[in-house]
Design an enzyme around this catalytic site. Structure first.
Site, PDB file in Angstrom:
ATOM      1  N   CYS A  42      63.135  88.223  17.999  1.00  0.00           N
ATOM      2  CA  CYS A  42      62.844  89.502  17.353  1.00  0.00           C
ATOM      3  C   CYS A  42      62.877  89.327  15.833  1.00  0.00           C
ATOM      4  O   CYS A  42      63.620  88.502  15.306  1.00  0.00           O
ATOM      5  CB  CYS A  42      63.880  90.551  17.779  1.00  0.00           C
ATOM      6  SG  CYS A  42      63.549  92.195  17.080  1.00  0.00           S
ATOM      7  N   ASP A  44      64.154  91.281  13.798  1.00  0.00           N
ATOM      8  CA  ASP A  44      65.390  91.879  13.290  1.00  0.00           C
ATOM      9  C   ASP A  44      66.122  90.907  12.344  1.00  0.00           C
ATOM     10  O   ASP A  44      66.374  89.757  12.706  1.00  0.00           O
ATOM     11  CB  ASP A  44      66.296  92.243  14.480  1.00  0.00           C
ATOM     12  CG  ASP A  44      67.453  93.136  14.077  1.00  0.00           C
ATOM     13  OD1 ASP A  44      68.205  92.765  13.154  1.00  0.00           O
ATOM     14  OD2 ASP A  44      67.607  94.207  14.684  1.00  0.00           O
ATOM     15  N   ARG A  46      69.013  90.580  11.606  1.00  0.00           N
ATOM     16  CA  ARG A  46      70.332  90.124  12.045  1.00  0.00           C
ATOM     17  C   ARG A  46      70.278  89.017  13.081  1.00  0.00           C
ATOM     18  O   ARG A  46      71.292  88.567  13.586  1.00  0.00           O
ATOM     19  CB  ARG A  46      71.115  91.320  12.616  1.00  0.00           C
ATOM     20  CG  ARG A  46      71.354  92.432  11.603  1.00  0.00           C
ATOM     21  CD  ARG A  46      71.776  93.715  12.283  1.00  0.00           C
ATOM     22  NE  ARG A  46      70.712  94.235  13.158  1.00  0.00           N
ATOM     23  CZ  ARG A  46      70.839  95.336  13.900  1.00  0.00           C
ATOM     24  NH1 ARG A  46      71.966  96.013  13.870  1.00  0.00           N
ATOM     25  NH2 ARG A  46      69.833  95.744  14.644  1.00  0.00           N
ATOM     26  N   HIS A  98      67.722  90.589  21.850  1.00  0.00           N
ATOM     27  CA  HIS A  98      69.088  90.938  21.444  1.00  0.00           C
ATOM     28  C   HIS A  98      69.412  92.355  21.894  1.00  0.00           C
ATOM     29  O   HIS A  98      68.531  93.213  21.979  1.00  0.00           O
ATOM     30  CB  HIS A  98      69.263  90.786  19.932  1.00  0.00           C
ATOM     31  CG  HIS A  98      68.446  91.746  19.119  1.00  0.00           C
ATOM     32  ND1 HIS A  98      68.967  92.879  18.538  1.00  0.00           N
ATOM     33  CD2 HIS A  98      67.124  91.758  18.810  1.00  0.00           C
ATOM     34  CE1 HIS A  98      68.006  93.518  17.892  1.00  0.00           C
ATOM     35  NE2 HIS A  98      66.874  92.874  18.035  1.00  0.00           N
ATOM     36  N   CYS A 101      68.316  96.339  20.482  1.00  0.00           N
ATOM     37  CA  CYS A 101      67.067  96.090  19.733  1.00  0.00           C
ATOM     38  C   CYS A 101      66.372  97.408  19.359  1.00  0.00           C
ATOM     39  O   CYS A 101      66.119  98.254  20.221  1.00  0.00           O
ATOM     40  CB  CYS A 101      66.135  95.231  20.584  1.00  0.00           C
ATOM     41  SG  CYS A 101      64.565  94.861  19.771  1.00  0.00           S
TER      42      CYS A 101
HETATM   43 CO    CO Z   1      65.019  93.685  17.889  1.00  0.00          CO
END
Ligand code: CO
Length: 206
Positions: A42, A44, A46, A98, A101
């Protein structure tokens, strides 16, 4: 003009730190890349691929998009898979989602988010394939289970690409894995869908 000077300063410090430990590091790395892993994760902020598995530059070939989706007609993702498999000869493709999400969360509610709604449709499809199981869960558990199911679906999509199918038919040493990461504790979990051949794919996704 804004120049993000602090990031260049951090870059110099980072490069120096690596060169202190291994003076030849960048000289060696510039000659070629030979990663064993393709990471599909992803976007993301993080969930940074290399840092999570503590691997240095050169060890992981990476493709990231919102909610780690592998669409059969996405030329970007398919090109990454093809280059990784046919040219770099990676041995493992990891699809890593994750928990919590944002892309999955957005796909679960019925609000409009703009262009991205078209991308999130793929996750709504995953939801639809597993409605019965998901409907039995409370919101929080439903979100996290859909995060897991999405990884499993996308890993199966990787297995079904012509690139991976042909690699297996030609006897390539190539495995596809489905993992999920927890932002809350920094730990990965294997969802136990490691597939290394067409036959295994049939058995595991039957
Ligand atoms: Co995500």
């Amino acid at each position: 003009m804004k120049k993000l000077t602090h990031l260049f300063e951090r870059n110099v410090a980072w490069a120096n730190e690596i060169k202190e430990k291994d003076p030849d590091f960048f000289a060696q790395l510039s000659k070629q890349q030979a990663p064993e892993y393709l990471w599909i994760g992803c976007s993301d902020s993080r969930v940074p691929a290399n840092q999570i598995v503590a691997l240095p530059p050169g060890e992981v070939f990476v493709h990231r998009n919102i909610a780690n989706v592998v669409v059969h007609t996405d030329l970007n993702c398919l090109s990454v898979i093809q280059f990784a498999v046919d040219v770099l000869k990676v041995k493992h493709i990891v699809v890593c989602g994750h928990y919590g999400c944002g892309g999955i969360k957005a796909a679960m509610n019925n609000e409009e988010h703009g262009l991205i709604d078209n991308w999130l449709r793929h996750i709504k499809d995953v939801d639809r394939f597993h409605t019965e199981e998901l409907d039995a869960l409370e919101h929080h558990d439903r979100l996290n289970r859909l995060c897991e199911l999405n990884v499993l679906e996308q890993a199966a999509n990787v297995c079904n690409t012509s690139v991976v199918q042909n690699a297996w038919k030609n006897g390539a040493d190539l495995s596809v894995h489905a993992w999920i990461y927890s932002i809350k504790n920094g730990l990965l979990r294997d969802l136990n869908l490691s597939v290394s051949s067409c036959k295994e794919l049939e058995e595991k996704t039957a």
